[in-house]
Design an enzyme around this catalytic site. Structure first.
Site, PDB file in Angstrom:
ATOM      1  CD  GLU A   1      12.699  32.942  26.378  1.00  0.00           C
ATOM      2  OE1 GLU A   1      13.007  33.541  27.413  1.00  0.00           O
ATOM      3  OE2 GLU A   1      13.255  33.144  25.281  1.00  0.00           O
TER       4      GLU A   1
ATOM      5  CE  LYS B   1      14.979  35.645  30.009  1.00  0.00           C
ATOM      6  NZ  LYS B   1      14.858  35.819  28.538  1.00  0.00           N
TER       7      LYS B   1
ATOM      8  CB  CYS C   1      16.441  32.932  26.592  1.00  0.00           C
ATOM      9  SG  CYS C   1      17.026  33.794  25.128  1.00  0.00           S
TER      10      CYS C   1
END
Length: 345
Positions: free
Chosen positions: A48, A130, A164
């Site tokens: 990430e 995200k 994540c």
């Protein structure tokens, strides 16, 4: 005639970026792509916000203290289709390898936690953001939308990606499972923060999330994980209290099979390198036969997921002759919308 399922090698990155240095991290990205190709991998996955590194400063002090890092973080974030983005795409093409890249995406004045999937021909298969930055990440990054929950057909199977703690969102995961995902990229930063604190953000919980994703989704999970270098600590930690919060290393990359089995021996947490695993997509069939949560093991008469994958642009431009509500001048706005059968709002 029997169906042939793809078999190939995947690689997960465990390394530290050249923090806040776009060009140097792109150089390191290309070197790792070339190393993975020499190792026989057909796919390499990066952590990430690998470029230009995870913004640990957001966790280490008051927002006003961290503001001094904002300008360099913006300046070294990557723009899609920029020269730096194209350098990575060209490296994928030269090495004939699929690349799943994590980066901080700069779009005008905003940043997003982004991932790109690049084909072995150097073409962009997909980019995503995200959906919901986690905790203090929201002070730096904007949000994605439903179009970012997508699984893509490739020559390596159906590939998807999340970042994540998106792996702790049950509905987000289910949206991916329902798209027949076969290979999932679970991108993580290093597990270096608050290691000794009362609230654990360490490898036990985070690797469990990746492993459970593999079992629930009956898919292969490639879970790259960054590390924190001494150089990063020197840049970010100005007090003993901050040094106590952010630990060196923190790399816990993993690769899991659709039964949750670990397929690669882990590297030491402070080591840089690549994890490799040979995968056979035929293994998914047996896992799906046991439990397919979006298929035969579901109960849509009891629970259903509503998924809106329409992009949500910030500005919608009216056509010539239309008012802002989409109607012609003088036309009364409708009070409700009717949908055809099978359509959703």
């Amino acid at each position: 005639m029997a169906i042939e399922h793809p078999r190939y090698r995947v690689a997960a990155v465990q390394a530290a970026p050249e923090f806040l240095n776009l060009e140097a991290t792109v150089d390191k990205t290309i070197a790792l792509i070339e190393e993975a190709a020499r190792g026989g991998a057909s796919l390499i996955a990066f952590p990430e916000t690998w470029i230009p590194g995870y913004p640990w400063f957001a966790w280490l002090g008051a927002p006003i203290w961290g503001m001094k890092f904002i300008q360099p973080y913006h300046d070294n974030s990557m723009v899609i289709d920029s020269v730096q983005f194209e350098r990575v795409a060209q490296a994928a093409s030269r090495s004939n390898i699929t690349v799943a890249l994590g980066f901080s995406e700069k779009d005008a004045g905003s940043l997003y936690i982004a991932q790109a999937i690049l084909s072995p021909e150097g073409k962009t298969i997909a980019t995503r953001r995200k959906l919901k930055p986690t905790h203090v990440e929201r002070a730096i990054f904007g949000e994605g939308d439903g179009s970012d929950l997508a699984v893509h057909d490739t020559n390596l199977g159906r590939i998807g990606a999340l970042c994540c703690w998106e792996h702790l969102q049950p509905l987000t995961k289910y949206a991916m499972y329902a798209q027949n995902e076969q290979v999932h990229i679970a991108a993580w930063p290093s597990f270096s923060l608050y290691v000794d604190a009362a609230y654990a953000l360490g490898p036990e919980v985070n690797n469990a999330a990746s492993r459970l994703y593999a079992v629930e989704g009956q898919c292969f999970v490639v879970a790259p994980c960054a590390t924190v270098s001494q150089k990063m600590i020197d840049m970010l930690c100005e007090t003993p209290e901050q040094q106590a919060l952010l630990k060196l290393g923190g790399g816990h990359a993993q690769i899991y099979g659709p039964d949750g089995r670990s397929l690669a021996d882990p590297l030491p947490p402070d080591a840089e390198g690549l994890l490799y695993a040979d995968i056979d997509l035929a293994a998914i069939t047996l896992a799906k036969a046991a439990a397919d949560p979006a298929g035969h093991y579901s109960r849509p008469d009891v629970t259903q997921l509503l998924l809106d994958r329409n992009p949500k642009p910030r500005v919608v431009y009216a056509k010539h002759g239309q008012s802002a509500n989409g109607n012609s001048p003088g036309m009364r706005a409708v009070e409700h919308t009717e949908f055809e059968e099978g359509e959703q709002a």
